[in-house]
Design a protein around this motif. Structure first.
Motif, mmCIF file in Angstrom:
data_model
loop_
_atom_site.group_PDB
_atom_site.id
_atom_site.type_symbol
_atom_site.label_atom_id
_atom_site.label_comp_id
_atom_site.label_asym_id
_atom_site.label_seq_id
_atom_site.Cartn_x
_atom_site.Cartn_y
_atom_site.Cartn_z
ATOM 1 N N SER A 97 26.280 38.735 30.195
ATOM 2 C CA SER A 97 26.804 37.878 29.129
ATOM 3 C C SER A 97 25.707 37.435 28.167
ATOM 4 C CB SER A 97 27.497 36.651 29.720
ATOM 5 O OG SER A 97 26.583 35.863 30.460
ATOM 6 N N ASP A 98 24.452 37.456 28.620
ATOM 7 C CA ASP A 98 23.339 37.054 27.758
ATOM 8 C C ASP A 98 23.012 38.074 26.682
ATOM 9 O OD1 ASP A 98 23.088 34.722 29.142
ATOM 10 O OD2 ASP A 98 21.338 35.344 30.326
ATOM 11 N N VAL A 99 23.532 39.301 26.823
ATOM 12 C CA VAL A 99 23.198 40.341 25.847
ATOM 13 C C VAL A 99 24.419 40.792 25.043
ATOM 14 C CG1 VAL A 99 21.239 41.174 27.177
ATOM 15 C CG2 VAL A 99 23.494 42.182 27.579
ATOM 16 N N ASN A 100 25.517 40.077 25.179
ATOM 17 C CA ASN A 100 26.721 40.466 24.448
ATOM 18 C C ASN A 100 26.483 40.558 22.948
ATOM 19 O OD1 ASN A 100 28.235 40.722 26.729
ATOM 20 N ND2 ASN A 100 29.319 38.773 26.527
ATOM 21 N N ASN A 101 25.646 39.663 22.424
ATOM 22 C CA ASN A 101 25.418 39.625 20.979
ATOM 23 C C ASN A 101 24.146 40.354 20.562
ATOM 24 O OD1 ASN A 101 27.726 37.988 20.628
ATOM 25 N ND2 ASN A 101 26.532 36.148 21.140
ATOM 26 N N GLN A 102 23.455 40.992 21.515
ATOM 27 C CA GLN A 102 22.204 41.678 21.191
ATOM 28 C C GLN A 102 22.405 43.132 20.789
ATOM 29 O OE1 GLN A 102 19.144 41.502 24.156
ATOM 30 N NE2 GLN A 102 18.961 39.271 24.085
ATOM 31 N N SER A 103 23.549 43.703 21.100
ATOM 32 C CA SER A 103 23.795 45.135 20.892
ATOM 33 C C SER A 103 22.706 45.979 21.542
ATOM 34 C CB SER A 103 23.879 45.460 19.388
ATOM 35 O OG SER A 103 24.950 44.793 18.790
ATOM 36 N N ILE A 110 21.336 52.165 23.638
ATOM 37 C CA ILE A 110 21.551 53.163 24.686
ATOM 38 C C ILE A 110 21.562 54.542 24.035
ATOM 39 C CG2 ILE A 110 22.856 51.613 26.184
ATOM 40 C CD1 ILE A 110 25.422 52.952 25.200
ATOM 41 N N SER A 111 21.391 55.576 24.860
ATOM 42 C CA SER A 111 21.532 56.945 24.372
ATOM 43 C C SER A 111 22.982 57.384 24.553
ATOM 44 C CB SER A 111 20.592 57.882 25.131
ATOM 45 O OG SER A 111 21.003 57.989 26.486
ATOM 46 N N LEU A 112 23.344 58.500 23.921
ATOM 47 C CA LEU A 112 24.729 58.960 23.994
ATOM 48 C C LEU A 112 25.146 59.286 25.430
ATOM 49 C CD1 LEU A 112 25.309 61.267 20.883
ATOM 50 C CD2 LEU A 112 25.956 58.886 21.220
ATOM 51 N N THR A 113 24.212 59.800 26.249
ATOM 52 C CA THR A 113 24.583 60.181 27.609
ATOM 53 C C THR A 113 24.839 58.973 28.502
ATOM 54 O OG1 THR A 113 22.234 60.377 28.153
ATOM 55 C CG2 THR A 113 23.382 62.392 27.534
ATOM 56 N N GLN A 114 24.431 57.792 28.076
ATOM 57 C CA GLN A 114 24.693 56.578 28.852
ATOM 58 C C GLN A 114 25.998 55.906 28.455
ATOM 59 O OE1 GLN A 114 20.924 54.853 27.487
ATOM 60 N NE2 GLN A 114 20.363 54.534 29.621
ATOM 61 N N MET A 115 26.560 56.324 27.325
ATOM 62 C CA MET A 115 27.650 55.579 26.717
ATOM 63 C C MET A 115 28.893 55.516 27.607
ATOM 64 S SD MET A 115 29.202 55.861 22.853
ATOM 65 C CE MET A 115 28.794 57.575 22.817
ATOM 66 N N GLU A 116 29.282 56.620 28.218
ATOM 67 C CA GLU A 116 30.539 56.645 28.975
ATOM 68 C C GLU A 116 30.516 55.647 30.129
ATOM 69 O OE1 GLU A 116 33.352 59.688 31.587
ATOM 70 O OE2 GLU A 116 31.744 60.492 30.323
ATOM 71 N N ILE A 117 29.440 55.676 30.940
ATOM 72 C CA ILE A 117 29.414 54.805 32.102
ATOM 73 C C ILE A 117 29.239 53.344 31.714
ATOM 74 C CG2 ILE A 117 26.914 55.111 32.476
ATOM 75 C CD1 ILE A 117 27.534 54.938 35.493
ATOM 76 N N LEU A 118 28.435 53.056 30.681
ATOM 77 C CA LEU A 118 28.190 51.662 30.307
ATOM 78 C C LEU A 118 29.388 51.055 29.588
ATOM 79 C CD1 LEU A 118 24.433 51.863 29.226
ATOM 80 C CD2 LEU A 118 25.380 50.953 31.350
ATOM 81 N N LYS A 119 30.001 51.814 28.704
ATOM 82 C CA LYS A 119 31.195 51.290 28.028
ATOM 83 C C LYS A 119 32.348 51.145 29.003
ATOM 84 C CE LYS A 119 30.554 52.180 23.139
ATOM 85 N NZ LYS A 119 31.206 52.643 21.903
ATOM 86 N N PRO A 167 33.043 46.960 28.788
ATOM 87 C CA PRO A 167 33.663 47.200 27.473
ATOM 88 C C PRO A 167 33.475 46.042 26.509
ATOM 89 C CG PRO A 167 35.330 46.690 29.135
ATOM 90 C CD PRO A 167 34.036 46.856 29.870
ATOM 91 N N GLN A 168 33.153 44.842 27.020
ATOM 92 C CA GLN A 168 33.005 43.683 26.151
ATOM 93 C C GLN A 168 31.685 43.675 25.390
ATOM 94 O OE1 GLN A 168 32.521 43.758 29.349
ATOM 95 N NE2 GLN A 168 31.021 42.247 30.069
ATOM 96 N N VAL A 169 30.724 44.505 25.832
ATOM 97 C CA VAL A 169 29.394 44.513 25.201
ATOM 98 C C VAL A 169 29.413 45.444 23.988
ATOM 99 C CG1 VAL A 169 26.951 45.052 25.513
ATOM 100 C CG2 VAL A 169 28.248 44.013 27.379
ATOM 101 N N ASN A 170 28.785 45.001 22.926
ATOM 102 C CA ASN A 170 28.683 45.803 21.707
ATOM 103 C C ASN A 170 27.473 46.732 21.822
ATOM 104 O OD1 ASN A 170 29.056 46.791 19.107
ATOM 105 N ND2 ASN A 170 27.851 45.139 18.184
ATOM 106 N N TRP A 171 27.636 47.830 22.565
ATOM 107 C CA TRP A 171 26.533 48.767 22.781
ATOM 108 C C TRP A 171 26.163 49.477 21.484
ATOM 109 C CZ3 TRP A 171 24.380 47.908 27.245
ATOM 110 C CH2 TRP A 171 25.160 47.503 28.334
ATOM 111 N N ASN A 172 24.881 49.681 21.286
ATOM 112 C CA ASN A 172 24.387 50.395 20.101
ATOM 113 C C ASN A 172 23.906 51.769 20.549
ATOM 114 O OD1 ASN A 172 23.440 51.157 17.635
ATOM 115 N ND2 ASN A 172 21.786 49.640 17.524
#
Length: 466
Positions: A139-145, A148-157, A161-166
């Motif tokens: 929750s501390d990084v929700n607003n930090q974006s 991540i790399s594209l290969t990490q996106m599926e598992i992290l999202k 899902p609430q985190v705004n991954w960049n």
């Protein structure tokens, strides 16, 4: 086994054009084709954690695995290198490579792709910079974006899902960690094993917390039953013989320990002091068929690259030779950089030749370093003790455990005038391995950027002003 490498086209736009124009290969790179062509096309990243060109030739954990697999099926290895891990997946998907290996997490593949057996598992970690407030939870990084790399996106999202991954298309883990180091981004996510390596290059990065459970890492290839069976058998044998654990220790084991002050000082002295002696290390090492980064690492451990260094016991110079050793080697002036480095290299080569030929690389190097520090006679004594205790006297890891045990027990051999510090060669060898690897990684990065600039220059086209 022959070795050949191909470099992927550099630059995001060019990669996209290459893949979209080339499409899928007309030749299916399946098991039958691998055997018929006697060639294994293996796609990977150029990075310290996967594959890089060292002063002694190709190195890296993924490279070692690919080389051994190619040897096991009696084919040549053709290495295809790209800049980002998702491009490894593209190479396999577009039938440009038979296998992709780049510390890829074993997530559900798309289409007819398949992951092989996991060869290690490692959690993904949230990375921030020293001096910034440490995130305590997701929750501390929700607003930090977090980056991540594209290969990490599926598992992290999928998990958060609430985190705004960049998600960066044109950056991979090494670039993202570098951006954290230089405060270009606040946080990133990286594989824990990679973090253990990169913290020695970017010492200000810090681990906030594990963001996932340990994730299996595996090769990716097209769904081919025969290829899958061959790969499965290969990793089964690697595990049963202990070779997989030896490779993991070789590339990841010694980098777990991290000393911020020592690493930061070493990186600073690479810029401040090494340039004066780098050519000396290179020419001297070449004369004795040694790795110049190893020789430079030994010198730093001995003297911090200070020609006039002197210890309380009287050893002096860049390689800290004793008076007796200098006389034996014919070194007239121990503080003369050329004489000192030549004497140290010659003495190390002498010790290396004393190590039994049956001991393979790199353990023979670690034994020779221990002898340089402890003395050959003491080293042989410990190897005998190791064998009597039922361990392998030809394994540096086993002998290192004996050294630690002797140190804890404060055991001393009879008729010994001065106490032997049994733990000293453990620290000595560990430090030199770390310094050597840092020098190798930095040299690789320097050469890679030089190649990139050459290619960019070659691609530059002078256009008339319209």
């Amino acid at each position: 086994m022959k070795f050949q490498k191909l470099y992927g086209i550099r630059g995001t736009g060019l990669i996209l054009i290459f893949l979209s124009m080339a499409g899928c290969s007309d030749t299916r790179l399946d098991w039958d084709h691998i055997l018929a062509s006697k060639e294994l096309r293996y796609a990977t990243l150029e990075s310290p954690a996967t594959y890089y060109e060292s002063p002694t030739g190709p190195a890296g954990f993924e490279y070692e695995l690919a080389k051994r697999f190619a040897e096991s099926i009696d084919v040549n290895l053709k290495l295809i290198t790209v800049n980002r891990s998702h491009e490894v997946i593209d190479m396999v998907m577009n039938n440009k490579a038979s296998i992709g290996g780049a510390a890829l997490m074993n997530v559900k593949p798309t289409g007819n792709l398949k992951f092989g057996p996991a060869y290690y598992s490692s959690p993904q970690q949230l990375i921030y910079r020293k001096g910034d407030e440490r995130p305590a939870n997701i929750s501390d990084v929700n607003n930090q974006s977090p980056a991540i790399s594209l290969t990490q996106m599926e598992i992290l999202k999928g998990q958060y899902p609430q985190v705004n991954w960049n998600a960066y298309y044109d950056r991979d883990i090494d670039a993202l960690l570098r951006m954290v180091q230089y405060r270009e981004i606040k946080s990133a996510v990286a594989d824990a094993r990679q973090v253990n390596i990169y913290k020695h290059l970017y010492p200000d990065i810090r681990v906030a917390f594990d963001i996932t459970k340990p994730q299996p890492v595996a090769w990716l290839y097209r769904d081919d039953e025969n290829l899958h069976m061959a790969i499965t058998e290969f990793f089964k044998e690697l595990e049963e013989t202990g070779e997989l654990n030896r490779l993991v220790e070789r590339y990841f084991g010694h980098v777990i320990a991290f000393d911020y002050v020592d690493t930061s000082a070493f990186l600073a002295r690479i810029d401040e002091r090494l340039p004066e002696f780098e050519e000396l290390f290179k020419t001297t090492a070449a004369g004795y068929d040694l790795d110049w980064t190893l020789l430079a690492a030994m010198s730093y451990q001995e003297s911090h690259w200070q020609p006039s260094a002197r210890s309380p016991t009287g050893v002096r110079g860049l390689m800290m030779l004793t008076q007796d050793t200098a006389q034996y080697l014919g070194v007239a002036d121990r503080v003369d950089p050329g004489q000192s480095v030549d004497g140290g290299a010659r003495y190390f080569k002498y010790l290396l030749n004393k190590i039994p030929e049956r001991i393979p690389y790199p353990d023979n190097i670690w034994f020779a370093l221990a002898a340089y520090n402890l003395g050959l006679q003491h080293l042989e004594h410990v190897r005998v003790i190791t064998q009597k205790n039922g361990a392998n006297p030809d394994s540096w890891n086993d002998v290192m455990k004996s050294l630690i045990k002797l140190s804890n027990e404060n055991w001393q051999p009879s008729l010994q005038n001065e106490p032997v510090r049994w733990n000293e060669p453990v620290r000595y060898v560990g430090n030199i391995r770390k310094y050597r690897d840092i020098l190798r990684w930095l040299t690789f990065e320097k050469n890679r950027h030089a190649r990139k600039n050459e290619r960019m220059h070659a691609l530059t086209i002078d256009s008339p002003v319209l």
